[in-house]
Write a protein that holds these residues in place. Structure first.
Motif, short mmCIF file in Angstrom:
data_model
loop_
_atom_site.label_atom_id
_atom_site.label_comp_id
_atom_site.label_asym_id
_atom_site.label_seq_id
_atom_site.Cartn_x
_atom_site.Cartn_y
_atom_site.Cartn_z
N HIS A 120 4.34 -0.47 3.29
CA HIS A 120 4.21 0.77 2.54
C HIS A 120 5.37 0.87 1.55
O HIS A 120 6.53 1.00 1.96
CB HIS A 120 4.19 1.97 3.49
CG HIS A 120 2.92 2.07 4.28
ND1 HIS A 120 2.12 3.20 4.25
CD2 HIS A 120 2.29 1.19 5.10
CE1 HIS A 120 1.06 3.01 5.03
NE2 HIS A 120 1.15 1.79 5.55
N THR A 129 0.83 -1.19 0.00
CA THR A 129 0.00 0.00 0.00
C THR A 129 0.87 1.25 0.00
O THR A 129 2.11 1.17 0.09
CB THR A 129 -0.94 -0.02 1.23
OG1 THR A 129 -1.81 1.11 1.18
CG2 THR A 129 -0.14 0.01 2.52
N SER A 130 0.23 2.42 -0.10
CA SER A 130 0.96 3.69 -0.04
C SER A 130 0.00 4.82 0.28
O SER A 130 -1.15 4.83 -0.17
CB SER A 130 1.65 3.98 -1.39
OG SER A 130 2.20 5.29 -1.41
N SER A 142 -8.70 -4.23 -1.78
CA SER A 142 -9.99 -3.68 -1.42
C SER A 142 -11.15 -4.52 -1.90
O SER A 142 -12.32 -4.18 -1.67
CB SER A 142 -10.13 -2.26 -1.99
OG SER A 142 -9.93 -2.26 -3.40
N CYS A 191 -5.87 3.14 -2.16
CA CYS A 191 -5.42 2.32 -1.03
C CYS A 191 -6.24 2.47 0.24
O CYS A 191 -6.37 1.48 0.99
CB CYS A 191 -3.95 2.61 -0.74
SG CYS A 191 -2.83 1.96 -2.01
N CYS A 235 -1.44 6.76 -2.81
CA CYS A 235 -2.36 6.07 -3.73
C CYS A 235 -3.80 6.26 -3.26
O CYS A 235 -4.16 5.84 -2.16
CB CYS A 235 -2.00 4.59 -3.77
SG CYS A 235 -3.26 3.50 -4.46
N ASP A 242 -6.94 -0.39 3.31
CA ASP A 242 -6.54 -0.20 4.69
C ASP A 242 -7.73 -0.38 5.63
O ASP A 242 -7.64 -1.00 6.69
CB ASP A 242 -5.93 1.19 4.89
CG ASP A 242 -4.61 1.35 4.15
OD1 ASP A 242 -3.89 0.35 4.00
OD2 ASP A 242 -4.30 2.47 3.72
N THR A 297 -0.86 -1.19 -6.46
CA THR A 297 -1.38 -0.94 -5.11
C THR A 297 -2.87 -0.65 -5.22
O THR A 297 -3.29 0.01 -6.18
CB THR A 297 -0.67 0.25 -4.44
OG1 THR A 297 -0.73 1.40 -5.28
CG2 THR A 297 0.78 -0.08 -4.15
N PRO A 298 -3.67 -1.14 -4.28
CA PRO A 298 -3.31 -2.01 -3.15
C PRO A 298 -3.35 -3.48 -3.56
O PRO A 298 -4.38 -4.00 -3.99
CB PRO A 298 -4.42 -1.71 -2.14
CG PRO A 298 -5.63 -1.41 -3.00
CD PRO A 298 -5.10 -0.73 -4.24
#
Length: 247
Positions: free
Chosen positions: A74, A42-43, A123, A49, A46, A53, A109-110
């Motif tokens: 990350h 993830t980041s 997600s 993302c 982004c 999360d 990502t993700p």
């Protein structure tokens, strides 16, 4: 979903919206001796993302005593696009690229990797739930036991592995359970982002050695941090065993 095409010189990003129909409360019942290691790449840079999360945060909250281990890495390749993620580390980007070769998958990502054997969009709740069910229903190939003693900024580990640990390595992740960041630039500009299970360090050891020592962050405490150990095949990337480390 944000997609990075290899080679990294040509960075191509794609965005998509994923509609999730199931809730995290519909987690599979754990009936076997399997486990699920959920590794999220993830980041904070982004915009796709945060839903991943949030999904993993719900899974973490509702996991109870199930052997579900969440690790959020990350990556750093988003840092060039307007916002530097303070939790990012090039080692985690390298780990994701290794998975892309082992799983013959793209880098984006993700991305969620499950037990080192498969991946899906982080997600996509239905895909994540199904992957957890399959992982929990599959018997573990090995058993990993680790104990740790805290010693002034370090953890002294003792461990043993049962099963065929040939060509495997022991990985120990230093995990910050929760953090909040205010993003002021990039795709998430103006957003307050909440993160769970952030990997702040990842160390590799010989599984046959039986003992090791690992340095801990200065603000490490047993309420807000934890250690998670894994036995992983060095060639295939398959995770054969996993456990939390009692402190």
């Amino acid at each position: 979903m944000k997609l990075i095409m290899i080679p990294a010189i040509a960075l191509t990003l794609f965005s998509a919206v994923f509609a999730n129909q199931r809730t995290a409360s519909e987690q599979p019942v754990h009936t076997g001796n399997g486990f699920a290691v959920l590794e999220l790449f993830t980041s904070e840079g982004c915009s796709s993302c945060p839903p991943a999360d949030a999904l993993l945060a719900r899974i973490q909250q509702e996991a109870g005593n199930k052997p579900i281990y969440i690790l959020a890495y990350h990556v750093d390749y988003w840092n060039r696009l307007g916002w530097k993620d303070i939790f990012s580390d090039p080692r985690y980007s390298k780990r994701q690229y290794q998975y892309s070769q082992q799983l013959n998958s793209q880098v984006y990502t993700p991305q969620l990797v499950i037990n080192g054997t498969s991946s899906c969009v982080g997600s996509d709740e239905a895909a994540v739930t199904n992957a957890m069910a399959n992982a929990l229903a599959s018997p573990a190939e090995e058993t990993l036991n680790i104990k740790a003693q805290l010693q002034s900024g370090k953890a002294a580990l003792t461990y043993n592995v049962t099963g065929d640990a040939g060509n495997s390595r022991l990985l120990v992740a230093v995990v910050q359970k929760h953090a909040v960041s205010k993003v002021t630039r990039g795709e998430n500009e103006g957003r307050m982002l909440s993160h769970v299970q952030i990997v702040r360090d990842l160390r590799t050891f010989d599984p046959g050695a039986g003992s090791a020592q690992i340095s801990l962050p200065g603000d490490f405490n047993t309420q807000e941090w934890e250690l998670i150990g894994m036995i992983q095949d060095s060639g295939t990337g398959v995770i054969k065993a996993a456990t939390r480390v009692p402190l």
